[in-house]
Scaffold this active site. Structure first.
Site, PDB file in Angstrom:
ATOM      1  N   SER B 302       1.051  -1.200   0.167  1.00 20.55           N
ATOM      2  CA  SER B 302       0.359   0.076  -0.002  1.00 20.55           C
ATOM      3  C   SER B 302       0.963   1.234  -0.076  1.00 20.55           C
ATOM      4  O   SER B 302       1.875   1.478   1.043  1.00 20.55           O
ATOM      5  CB  SER B 302      -0.944  -0.077   1.125  1.00 20.55           C
ATOM      6  OG  SER B 302      -1.493   1.252   1.437  1.00 20.55           O
ATOM      7  N   LYS B 308       2.600  -1.907   5.781  1.00 19.23           N
ATOM      8  CA  LYS B 308       1.720  -2.977   5.566  1.00 19.23           C
ATOM      9  C   LYS B 308       2.321  -4.079   4.457  1.00 19.23           C
ATOM     10  O   LYS B 308       2.868  -3.814   3.649  1.00 19.23           O
ATOM     11  CB  LYS B 308       0.318  -2.740   4.908  1.00 19.23           C
ATOM     12  CG  LYS B 308      -0.383  -1.616   5.771  1.00 19.23           C
ATOM     13  CD  LYS B 308      -1.791  -1.941   5.597  1.00 19.23           C
ATOM     14  CE  LYS B 308      -2.477  -3.108   5.838  1.00 19.23           C
ATOM     15  NZ  LYS B 308      -4.144  -3.311   5.638  1.00 19.23           N
ATOM     16  N   ASN B 310       0.604  -6.918   3.238  1.00 17.76           N
ATOM     17  CA  ASN B 310      -0.514  -7.714   3.247  1.00 17.76           C
ATOM     18  C   ASN B 310      -0.328  -9.229   2.862  1.00 17.76           C
ATOM     19  O   ASN B 310       0.264  -9.371   1.690  1.00 17.76           O
ATOM     20  CB  ASN B 310      -1.588  -7.189   2.519  1.00 17.76           C
ATOM     21  CG  ASN B 310      -2.074  -5.860   2.997  1.00 17.76           C
ATOM     22  OD1 ASN B 310      -2.095  -5.916   4.253  1.00 17.76           O
ATOM     23  ND2 ASN B 310      -2.759  -5.055   2.291  1.00 17.76           N
ATOM     24  N   ARG B 342     -34.568 -39.881 -11.976  1.00 20.23           N
ATOM     25  CA  ARG B 342     -33.822 -38.870 -12.159  1.00 20.23           C
ATOM     26  C   ARG B 342     -34.511 -37.910 -11.377  1.00 20.23           C
ATOM     27  O   ARG B 342     -35.601 -37.632 -11.530  1.00 20.23           O
ATOM     28  CB  ARG B 342     -33.801 -38.352 -13.584  1.00 20.23           C
ATOM     29  CG  ARG B 342     -32.839 -37.162 -13.758  1.00 20.23           C
ATOM     30  CD  ARG B 342     -32.870 -36.824 -15.274  1.00 20.23           C
ATOM     31  NE  ARG B 342     -32.391 -37.721 -16.254  1.00 20.23           N
ATOM     32  CZ  ARG B 342     -32.548 -37.959 -17.581  1.00 20.23           C
ATOM     33  NH1 ARG B 342     -33.213 -36.611 -18.295  1.00 20.23           N
ATOM     34  NH2 ARG B 342     -32.480 -38.873 -18.246  1.00 20.23           N
TER      35      ARG B 342
END
Lengths: 471, 471, 471, 471
Positions: B302, B308, B310, B342
């Site tokens: 980011s 961060k 992630n 069926r």
């Protein structure tokens, strides 16, 4: 073990399907499995040469109430048919209470066991183990016992179904697809298909049960405590010894973080309930007032409405079939979201879910057995239904046979006319170019059942003893 | 086959996890499987001596665009890596529209095929079959192709994980239970456990894939149409011939009413996602800012928040782990509630569900591969975390070693004092009666990893080639 | 009613989460609700002027053991706090057995009741009703009682959470997204969000509980039996009278075939567990050894591993959060697949499922209450974690503030340098053109909590008394 | 927006149920919602007085291709019926690819938007927002649009069902419980019950849709970035302004961690599918060859088997009814297990699941509409079925009427005799003491339909316009 309170009746009023099997899945039974796991661990320590045999004998004698030397294997504690016999007075309701406080029942149980055994045996109670070792192992014992009973019921059901299929091998009936009559089949082939579903589920369950592993890893799955106590080699031998004493599979490695033993069992139980659910769906449908081809022998009646022959067994099985997939999925959710060396919730979600799934499978296998034993076929209703659409139930055959002679377009015209209400046999008889064709034979549903009989015979011939070799 | 519209991008914006594998699960692929099933049926008729080889060659040539005689096996149509090559212009969007009107795509497809082949081949298009024969068989081909790719990815992942486990065999780390530091383990053992989960899932999936059966039963599962056309013996041979041509298992019997091939596959796929979900749960947790032991190589960044890293791969895998159990359960619900020869809805519920499950498993296997290939261990963070509780992470060991010397009560006092903040090494050093004990060795986490190294070695030594013999 | 066996302990050893609430969901309680429904029906007949009051008084007196004239309302039988008092000796274990045979417990119960009341009252036992009328109504009473207790617990939890949020209104902490530190938030805002989730769930549950309808339709939902007995107008008034006597909502119409009362309740219970699951997920995570921001007051300990402070309450709540969605889904499956005027399995699947969901919700609400009451915040750990990334936790703010002064590119360079280890405050201080900027203020997380305080205040100010007007 | 690739056809061959509604749930539609959310945010900044109107106009004009000043509201971008018109060339396939790399589509979209708008507008693109603000808001727009269409379809279905119920108000038919004939009901009452289920679901869905909130909280849910940019008061006003511009509800607080907007919507959609599933279950059952009371107008045929009138619409609805509960449960699992200020997987699991649920609900509502419009009742079959059990379908009535005259025991004998095959009318006629009883009237099912007609009338009379006041 003399419990001071009676065994829990787990669901009673609100889940009638399961009564009668609660004994196998009751708290007392699970407590016995926990105790068996603890005894097994002590004995495994002796087996690998670390614990003195005397101490372990004393431990077992104190817990089981059986004089040392005559101490039984784990079978008497966990065997499905054996009675639980113990020297120990276990206050189950207090154990449950303490389990809630601590998050699992092993912690308080170990306290009770330590207090119950003589000094010499005390160090060997829960020696080196973590709660999960005992709880997971007990869960496998518990599940294995229940599954063994379940397998016996499924085998009996297989026999009953096979017999039913053979008895109705040549009873021609309407096959229905998307709710509509399609072509002929036989009552026997339908039952043979049910049997194949049950057999497949039982085989998979048996496979799974054989592989249920004991758990032994210690607090973090490294077996460090066991190695510290007995040395690395003894620790390395301990899991297999432990497993063998308890009749479980030796684990390849601790599976505290890999929950396939739980999910594979859950999947096999769900598959079992699926197979029984399919039977129940057909029986309930074919028992409808308008169809009336089948009736449960013990059909639920109503004094106010004597026309009702409620397919009560099928109804209960179907209720389980609605529930079981969601329970098996819960086990997968727990497995898929587990974290760390022991997860913060996923592990605990397995216990009640697996138990409920075992109870459902046991319950419906019992119901299905009773259902098939007493299931009756109303041959007249079968025949009347088969005749409902005139010869149209063999229109596929008419097309195959006559199209080469008349062309597909003309055959469509004839069939369409019959669909609109004309008599198909008369139409065929009147049609030029079909001189060699006998309409009665052509339109006889019994002559258009293909390999139905053969498929029943193959099922019945297939010995399928559940052994190592042929599985 | 030149589709006029591009392959469907199935979920795109709203399910990023699966992109890249859509090709294997796209409508064009499924259409190719349907066509392969139809060609396979015609060729099976030739195989059992009923259809003229010329007619079948002409049929295949017209559909595939490959001159008769050089007609390929089914591989070229369905092989995961092969390109779909066809002489037929298939308007996929119209086929989809017509499928909706009729409830399944086989009916309109047969019309297209009949219109596309020469007169001589026309009778052998869809000869004797019902829609379900073709659709179920195509579903097995489709699933088998996707699962083959999936298995290759799981094998590669197994290799990468094993290598990772060996590389970090002796890197001591905190084992965590119920979110708390418990005892030491190793980064390698944690990865070895991941590997065992993946390996088990792959073995089960491989087992399941090998058993995926072709479907051939005709309108009611009796094979009556096939027997009518070719005689009972030809009809009895047809399913195995058909299966072999398509690379599927020969069915014991038609399974139109017994849906274990679908649920067993679904269970194996769920188990696969479970195993990968467990890895992702650990990676995401160990990537937390405060833990920082692991980092995804391609961690999502980011620009606004450079702190961060992630764990984007784990996040996507976890989203699949939340979804997959519910999808597998849907298949069981369908199986458990199916009715008649069926069912009126249960069959149709399987198709999109199985496809989505295949896509999820393929997607997360790809994600997991990338994740492990680039996963990095921050050794310093691992060591710092391990030291967080002072020597308390080996308090279990302290207890085992010192209790025989000091008595359990005294050891508890020492550990409690350490828990309250005192230096455990100093306490041990100061304690009378422990002269022979080296506190540094006693409290060294690296000396309390039990069989961790051995368990990694066993994993790595286990060749486990997935062959008939050793499975 | 003096039961001869103790109340069922429903799951005990294997589901510790629920103990303590079993009383509310035990078989004895459900039996009391069935009886209340039967008494209510007789009394409703009197209410609409058809049954003689004497007969109904005699009926109630015989069943409840309370002299006629002093017969209590239904409250004493079903009220959550009231003790069940009855003149009737009910053999619960036999009732359960008979329920299994008949498929539901109403049929044998009616027999017992008829045998227990005087001649004059006998015709008014179960007058005109079908089993489903009584069972569905009892289920609503049972659920309503449990939900009332649950709502009280949720309200208390709301208070405790609000207090907690206010107490920690300004305690700045790291907000985490995708496991990584993102920006600052407050301990108080996190708790305020928990509260909003609980409040929303409670409101929805309260709404649902208010609308739980009595069921009265007779064997086919036409009320024909009631009309036959009392005339059409009395029959038309009967359901509302019945509902009012029992404290339930008057049904718009019989809902035997439309199961929204069950699924809406299930959804509200699942939403309740979701909201508590979210709290537990955060508490468990923030209790991790490395994070240490929160600790459960009654954290589970381990004498062998004193460093552990297991978040035992959160663990149990999370185990319920894994299970509840699957249970609620079971109710939808039952509703979605129901058929006819009473379905052949779907109805029966609701009972144990709804009960288990009630038990889980009650259990976790109790657990959550205890958890929050004793939850402690380690302020130092909160601050240390917040500082972990240097000033980078406010990098978003740095960007907003400095980009207009330095250009976005230069700010990115500064932040990247800080990300690589340089001191962000020093970088800001050294940067030309930022003379008016105080780096300490800029980088102070406490100055970048946005509306966190305001959001806590709004939550606390919101009186939200749960009344008709403001919902 | 001119997409370079055609809209995704989401499931096509493998989920025929949903075709025709894909447009509403396609990736292009979701992309339009994302863009609308971004434009809405910029405009909200202007609304609260922070962004210059010119800049926002320029932003919108550049994105939508509509000259500034004439910029439309969000309706044109997201309105279900409006065409998506944009000045922006959006390469959807590349956006999808980039979304996969980054984990969500907002990050690459913002890059595209920034590159597409003039310098003056650039700062106001995505100003202060986090990806989740835009994605959650877009999801609500997307769901709201789809739900609006769904509600219109449900209202039309309600009208059609009500009309059907009135048309068949007095058509007496057998009510069936547990598959067996119980008592008489009417075709109209059955349809009235269907209608009530649909109406309840629609009301709940409408309630839910009205409350779908916009999301605006910034990276950690504190709105700190917004406060930093525009001050606390502007930040506090922003969410409501944003919501109003987009036609969504103003959020009480950011709901990034509390996912009730998603689960409540999922529950309402599941309830919708349940209600339609119940209709389909009845239609499929009553269309069985043996029952034949109903037929779908567009019943799927089979040229080879002209006797088949496949209830194709019901089949597709039932397939959705099997799937929807599992999808709704997935949303609960995600909500219940979410952690932190943005969870590591749970959030991502919501997107494809909610979309699929929307598609299923839209698909089956369309199917159900077509089904009811063309549904035919075969009055003769209804009457024949009603007569199947002789007079026994009114045995409940016989009991009520005759027991006071003959005693219950004698009535049971008569009914039992009829159950065994004797003619009930003749038995009644021959019975002494029943001189005043007209057996024809007594045994006439049309005289034992209770309040069936009244219940239809109440449904039809209930205007139930969906307005604030009467909901």
């Amino acid at each position: 073990m003399t419990e001071r309170i009676p065994p829990a009746i787990d669901a009673g009023l609100l889940s009638p399907v399961t009564v009668g099997y609660d004994e196998l899945t009751a708290d007392t039974r699970f407590a016995a499995c926990l105790i068996a796991a603890e005894i097994g661990l002590a004995r495994a320590w002796a087996e690998v040469g670390i614990a003195p045999l005397d101490a372990v004998d004393a431990l077992e004698a104190a817990i089981t109430g059986i004089p040392s030397g005559a101490a039984p294997g784990s079978e008497s504690l966990t065997g499905a048919s054996g009675s639980v016999d113990a020297g120990l007075e276990l206050d189950l309701s207090r154990l449950i209470e303490d389990a809630t406080a601590g998050g699992n029942p092993v912690i308080p149980l170990v306290g009770i066991l330590r207090a119950s055994v003589p000094e010499v045996a005390r160090p060997w109670v829960h020696r080196g183990a973590t709660s999960q070792d005992i709880l997971d192992t007990a869960l496998m014992l518990f599940a294995g016992d229940a599954a063994t009973v379940l397998l016996a019921r499924l085998d009996a059901l297989d026999d009953a179904l096979t017999e039913f299929a053979e008895a109705h091998r040549d009873e021609v009936a309407a096959a229905r697809t998307l709710t509509q009559h399609a072509v002929p089949t036989t009552v026997g082939l339908r039952a043979a298909n049910w049997t194949r579903g049950v057999r497949r589920a039982a085989d998979r369950l048996a496979d799974t049960v054989e592989q249920l592993p004991a758990q032994l890893g210690g607090a973090g799955g490294t077996l460090a405590s066991f190695a510290e106590i007995g040395g690395a080699d003894a620790a390395a031998s301990l899991p297999a010894a432990y497993a063998e004493l308890l009749g479980l599979a030796a684990p390849e490695a601790p599976w505290h973080t890999q929950r396939w033993p739980v999910t594979e069992l859950g999947d096999a139980l769900a598959q079992t309930v699926d197979a029984l659910g399919k039977i129940a769906a057909d029986v309930a449908t074919l028992s409808r007032t308008e169809l009336g081809e089948l009736a449960e022998g013990a059909a639920g009646g109503s004094s106010a409405m004597p026309q009702k022959r409620n397919p009560a067994g099928s109804v209960l099985i179907r209720s389980a079939a609605i529930r079981a997939p969601h329970l098996a999925a819960t086990l997968h959710t727990a497995a898929a979201l587990s974290v760390d060396e022991r997860p913060d919730g996923a592990w605990h979600a397995e216990w009640p879910t697996l138990r409920e799934l075992l109870r459902l499978a046991l319950g419906v296998a019992g119901n299905a057995g009773g259902l098939i034993d007493a299931l009756t076929v109303d041959g007249e209703a079968v025949r009347e239904n088969l005749a409902l659409t005139g010869g149209l139930i063999v229109s596929e055959r008419v097309n195959i046979e006559l199209a080469p002679l008349l062309g597909a377009a003309r055959v469509q015209e004839l069939i369409a006319a019959a669909g609109a209400g004309e008599d198909l046999a008369a139409l065929v008889r009147a049609e030029p170019g079909l001189e060699g064709i006998d309409p009665e034979r052509l339109l006889d549903p019994a002559r258009y059942t293909g390999l139905a009989g053969r498929l029943v015979d193959e099922l019945a011939a297939d010995p399928e003893p559940r052994t190592e070799e042929n599985r």
